[in-house]
Enzyme design. Sequence first.
Site, short mmCIF file in Angstrom:
data_model
loop_
_atom_site.label_atom_id
_atom_site.label_comp_id
_atom_site.label_asym_id
_atom_site.label_seq_id
_atom_site.Cartn_x
_atom_site.Cartn_y
_atom_site.Cartn_z
N HIS A 51 15.29 -87.72 -0.20
CA HIS A 51 14.76 -87.89 -1.56
C HIS A 51 13.35 -87.30 -1.72
O HIS A 51 12.88 -87.10 -2.84
CB HIS A 51 14.77 -89.37 -1.98
CG HIS A 51 13.72 -90.23 -1.36
ND1 HIS A 51 13.96 -91.07 -0.29
CD2 HIS A 51 12.41 -90.40 -1.67
CE1 HIS A 51 12.86 -91.72 0.02
NE2 HIS A 51 11.90 -91.33 -0.80
N ASP A 101 19.99 -90.32 3.60
CA ASP A 101 18.66 -89.99 3.09
C ASP A 101 17.79 -89.31 4.16
O ASP A 101 16.61 -89.61 4.29
CB ASP A 101 17.95 -91.24 2.55
CG ASP A 101 16.80 -90.88 1.60
OD1 ASP A 101 16.67 -89.70 1.24
OD2 ASP A 101 16.03 -91.79 1.22
N GLY A 141 4.60 -92.55 -1.01
CA GLY A 141 4.07 -91.42 -0.24
C GLY A 141 4.36 -91.55 1.24
O GLY A 141 4.27 -90.56 1.98
N SER A 187 7.29 -92.28 2.39
CA SER A 187 8.70 -91.92 2.60
C SER A 187 8.83 -90.70 3.50
O SER A 187 8.20 -89.67 3.26
CB SER A 187 9.38 -91.64 1.27
OG SER A 187 9.56 -92.81 0.53
N GLY A 222 40.73 -93.05 6.50
CA GLY A 222 41.66 -93.01 5.37
C GLY A 222 42.14 -94.37 4.92
O GLY A 222 43.31 -94.52 4.55
N VAL A 223 41.25 -95.37 4.95
CA VAL A 223 41.61 -96.70 4.48
C VAL A 223 40.60 -97.19 3.46
O VAL A 223 39.44 -96.83 3.50
CB VAL A 223 41.69 -97.72 5.64
CG1 VAL A 223 42.85 -97.41 6.57
CG2 VAL A 223 40.37 -97.79 6.41
N GLN A 224 41.10 -98.02 2.54
CA GLN A 224 40.22 -98.78 1.67
C GLN A 224 40.22 -100.20 2.21
O GLN A 224 41.29 -100.77 2.48
CB GLN A 224 40.72 -98.76 0.23
CG GLN A 224 40.66 -97.39 -0.41
CD GLN A 224 41.16 -97.40 -1.84
OE1 GLN A 224 41.57 -98.42 -2.36
NE2 GLN A 224 41.14 -96.23 -2.47
#
Length: 410
Positions: free
Chosen positions: A48, A78, A149, A151, A207-209
């Site tokens: 970011h 991030d 600042g 970050s 590949g699963v929820q």
Amino acid sequence: MSVPQTRTSARYSRRALASVATAALIAGGAVGSGFIISADGYVVTNNHVVDHAKTVQVTLDDGRTLDAKVIGKDSKTDIALLKIKDSGSYPYVQFGKAAPRVGDWVVAIGNPFGLGGTVTAGIVSARGRDIGAGPYDDFLQIDAPINKGNSGGPTFNVNGEVVGVNTAIASPSGGSVGLAFAIPSETVQAVVDQLKTDGKVARGYLGVQVQPVTQDIAEGLGMAKPKGALIDHAEDGTPAAKAGLKSGDVIESVNGNPINDAKELSRKIAGLKPGAKVEIAYLRGGKSDNATITLGALPTDGSKVASSDTGMSGGQPRLGLGLAPASEVGLSDSGVAVVQVDPDGPAAAKGIEQGDVILDVAGKSVTRPSDVAEQIRTAEASGRKAVLMRVKSSKGVTRFVAISLTKNDG
């Protein structure tokens, strides 16, 4: 807990400070922090800090301001990797070899409010924090003062090794109140290695929820404790589906490492590369089983390894529902349709809506209202405290709902 000696702390702070780069973005005027990880000028910072920037300049502790280019970014964690354009030999720091413990002393260095290299100290307050910043949150919580600042700046242990990347704070005022969050160095290293080699991060894909195993769901499945990741759905053609995993299975461990919740499964799988073979231990129908699965590559369209549905929890045996065979009301070829909902009833309180279709109860497919009632009675007779129902919404999304069988509920 030992307090680092002043001379030792000052010595490694000076060495670390020399390696810390303040990343000043010309585009948009954003200011952040970063740190050099190699003599040839690779710099780590937050995504970011540099996201959308057309030009990045790095100001070193000796006062030099140098141009840098973005090698790669990863929005999910991030993390971003930069490279100073000028050739040379730069001072740098190394990542820690061991994860810090709660209570360990740490030092944070950064560029708060654009003031330049600033050193603050504190301890690791907690580990494994999920602050809702991304799909793989696993932050260190530290109480070293962190402000705007900071970050992208490093958190050091008492040996001068990087154990985290300062990323966020929690504050009602916008300033430091002792609640700061850093990305663990083990996560940073794994991401940076791929960014340096490929300019992007490739993640494993199961590949699963999945959804968390609540207390009610655990009771419905006959589990002693609410842990693991409950599979809502295994996508057709995915590694999970090919290995035979299916709705209702509870993933208990990956490569022998216990899975406590759905988020942890996401992090574990995403931390592995496509093509890696994993040993999955899972619970099905009260019995444990194992599967060896070769992971695919996480799609780049925003799909996730595991998406948690935390909105569903317990209920009561008096459902407050009007039911009918789904095939008779045109909602589905199978299952039992919800055609009426008492707004003051327990099912409504748990998110059941008109138009939903109950697909199975206690692992048994249902096609008529009497099937639902029978499975609830069977669960009660066997001493279960809850019964698990799989429900499909009018939008086609399936999820599990645990219905409490405690007589005096509601």
